[in-house]
Scaffold this active site. Structure first.
Site, short mmCIF file in Angstrom:
data_model
loop_
_atom_site.label_atom_id
_atom_site.label_comp_id
_atom_site.label_asym_id
_atom_site.label_seq_id
_atom_site.Cartn_x
_atom_site.Cartn_y
_atom_site.Cartn_z
N LEU A 118 0.78 -22.69 23.13
CA LEU A 118 1.48 -22.02 22.03
C LEU A 118 3.00 -22.05 22.23
CD1 LEU A 118 -0.75 -18.90 21.24
CD2 LEU A 118 -1.02 -21.28 20.55
N HIS A 119 3.70 -22.21 21.11
CA HIS A 119 5.17 -22.20 21.12
C HIS A 119 5.66 -21.35 19.94
CE1 HIS A 119 4.66 -25.03 17.87
NE2 HIS A 119 4.04 -25.89 18.68
N SER B 283 3.71 -28.82 20.52
CA SER B 283 3.19 -28.70 21.89
C SER B 283 3.49 -29.96 22.70
CB SER B 283 1.68 -28.47 21.86
OG SER B 283 1.38 -27.39 21.05
N ARG B 284 3.74 -31.05 22.01
CA ARG B 284 4.02 -32.31 22.72
C ARG B 284 5.45 -32.39 23.25
NH1 ARG B 284 0.36 -36.74 20.36
NH2 ARG B 284 -1.28 -35.48 19.46
N GLY C 158 -3.99 -24.30 21.60
CA GLY C 158 -3.29 -23.72 22.74
C GLY C 158 -1.92 -24.33 22.91
N GLN D 240 -11.05 -34.67 17.73
CA GLN D 240 -9.92 -35.17 16.95
C GLN D 240 -8.99 -36.09 17.74
OE1 GLN D 240 -8.46 -30.97 16.31
NE2 GLN D 240 -6.47 -31.96 16.32
N HIS E 194 3.80 -21.58 16.59
CA HIS E 194 2.54 -20.82 16.51
C HIS E 194 2.85 -19.33 16.34
CE1 HIS E 194 1.04 -24.37 18.97
NE2 HIS E 194 0.25 -24.38 17.93
O1 PAF Z 1 -3.07 -28.31 14.49
C1 PAF Z 1 -3.85 -28.13 15.45
O2 PAF Z 1 -3.47 -27.55 16.47
C2 PAF Z 1 -5.28 -28.64 15.36
O3 PAF Z 1 -5.35 -29.84 14.68
C3 PAF Z 1 -6.26 -27.60 14.75
C4 PAF Z 1 -5.93 -27.29 13.31
C5 PAF Z 1 -6.22 -26.32 15.58
C6 PAF Z 1 -7.68 -28.15 14.82
O4 PAF Z 1 -8.06 -28.43 16.12
#
Ligand code: PAF
Length: 280
Positions: free
Chosen positions: A33-34, A186-187, A31, A61, A37
């Protein structure tokens, strides 16, 4: 726009699409998104008749809980961006359907996961490899699209799908940058005004190393220190690593070659940014 909420719902949708001889492109995201993406989604939409975007902030993760909690969640805006770029379905699985209570099955990634991010973020790629396998199993895509900004993630994903004989083509897509060179992430929205002004130093450091390579410099340590020197011109940059490595093996050798990639991880306050560039 279809919104699928569980692996079973997602698989049923994909099965019906495949039955109708549609081709499925997949863009996995967390999510927020920018433009980066959107570029992945546009490419997928141009190469497939259906494009699924997953939106799932994957707890497995994040090795720091507060990082997971702080991750931006902008679901409604994400759907609009995805739709605009050509997505036909959103896969936003619930946490319970991904990791039910007692869940303990994980994918152990291969050697691409060891250096750089693997050293600084223990367990991160185990979480990425696990969720990517789970998402791909549910979406059943023909192709899956990943940004090259997360160069090591792309290498881990390639290694994982090969090792596990998965029937999906992984497509690496060039990094999208702001006009000043900062890689879209996104950061970036979490950068302070002052940090945002300094953050393009990462790309400047990468391009300085690439320029030195083009001028004939091959020493890994020299190339890395050229990049470091540039980073140090930004007062708020806190460098985690500057590493030259081979694009395929991710190993560092004494001399850079045409397959070399320069990778940087750098903090501005509590925001960690990564970027990379092919030297040749
Ligand atoms: O790159 C990401 O946004 C994440 O690491 C991914 C590939 C969606 C897995 O959660």
């Amino acid at each position: 726009m279809f919104i699928l909420r569980t692996p079973a719902e997602m698989r049923a949708w994909s099965r019906s699409q495949r039955f109708a001889t549609e081709t499925i492109g997949f863009v996995p995201t967390m999510g927020a998104l920018h433009g980066g993406h959107a570029e992945l989604i546009r490419l997928s939409a141009s190469e497939n008749t259906q494009t699924v975007v997953s939106i799932f902030v994957n707890p497995a993760q994040f090795n720091v809980r507060s990082d997971f909690e702080k991750y931006p969640r902008t679901f409604e805006a994400d759907i609009a961006i995805a739709q605009d770029a050509g997505a036909t379905a959103i896969y936003a699985p619930t946490s319970d359907s991904m990791y039910p209570v007692g869940y303990r099955t994980y994918v152990e990634p291969g050697m691409a996961a060891d250096p750089m991010e693997g050293e600084g973020r223990p367990g991160h790629f185990k979480g990425v490899a696990t969720v990517v396998v789970k998402l791909v199993n549910a979406v059943q895509p023909h192709r899956a699209y990943f940004g090259r900004k997360d160069f090591q993630q792309l290498a881990v994903v390639n290694e994982t799908v090969t090792a596990l004989d998965m029937d999906v083509t992984i497509v690496g897509v060039p990094t999208v940058r702001e006009p000043d060179g900062l890689a879209l992430s996104s950061r970036n929205v979490r950068l302070s005004h002052q940090a945002r002004a300094q953050a393009p130093v990462i790309y400047q450091a990468l391009t300085a190393a690439r320029e030195a390579y083009k001028q004939g410099e091959r020493s890994r340590t020299k190339l890395e220190s050229i990049a470091r020197d540039v980073l140090q011109t930004a007062v708020d940059a806190n460098v985690e690593y500057v590493t030259e490595c081979n694009a395929v093996t991710l190993l560092s050798t004494d001399l850079a070659s045409e397959n070399s990639v320069m990778c940087i991880a750098c903090w501005f306050d509590d925001v960690r940014l990564i970027d990379n560039i092919a030297l040749s």
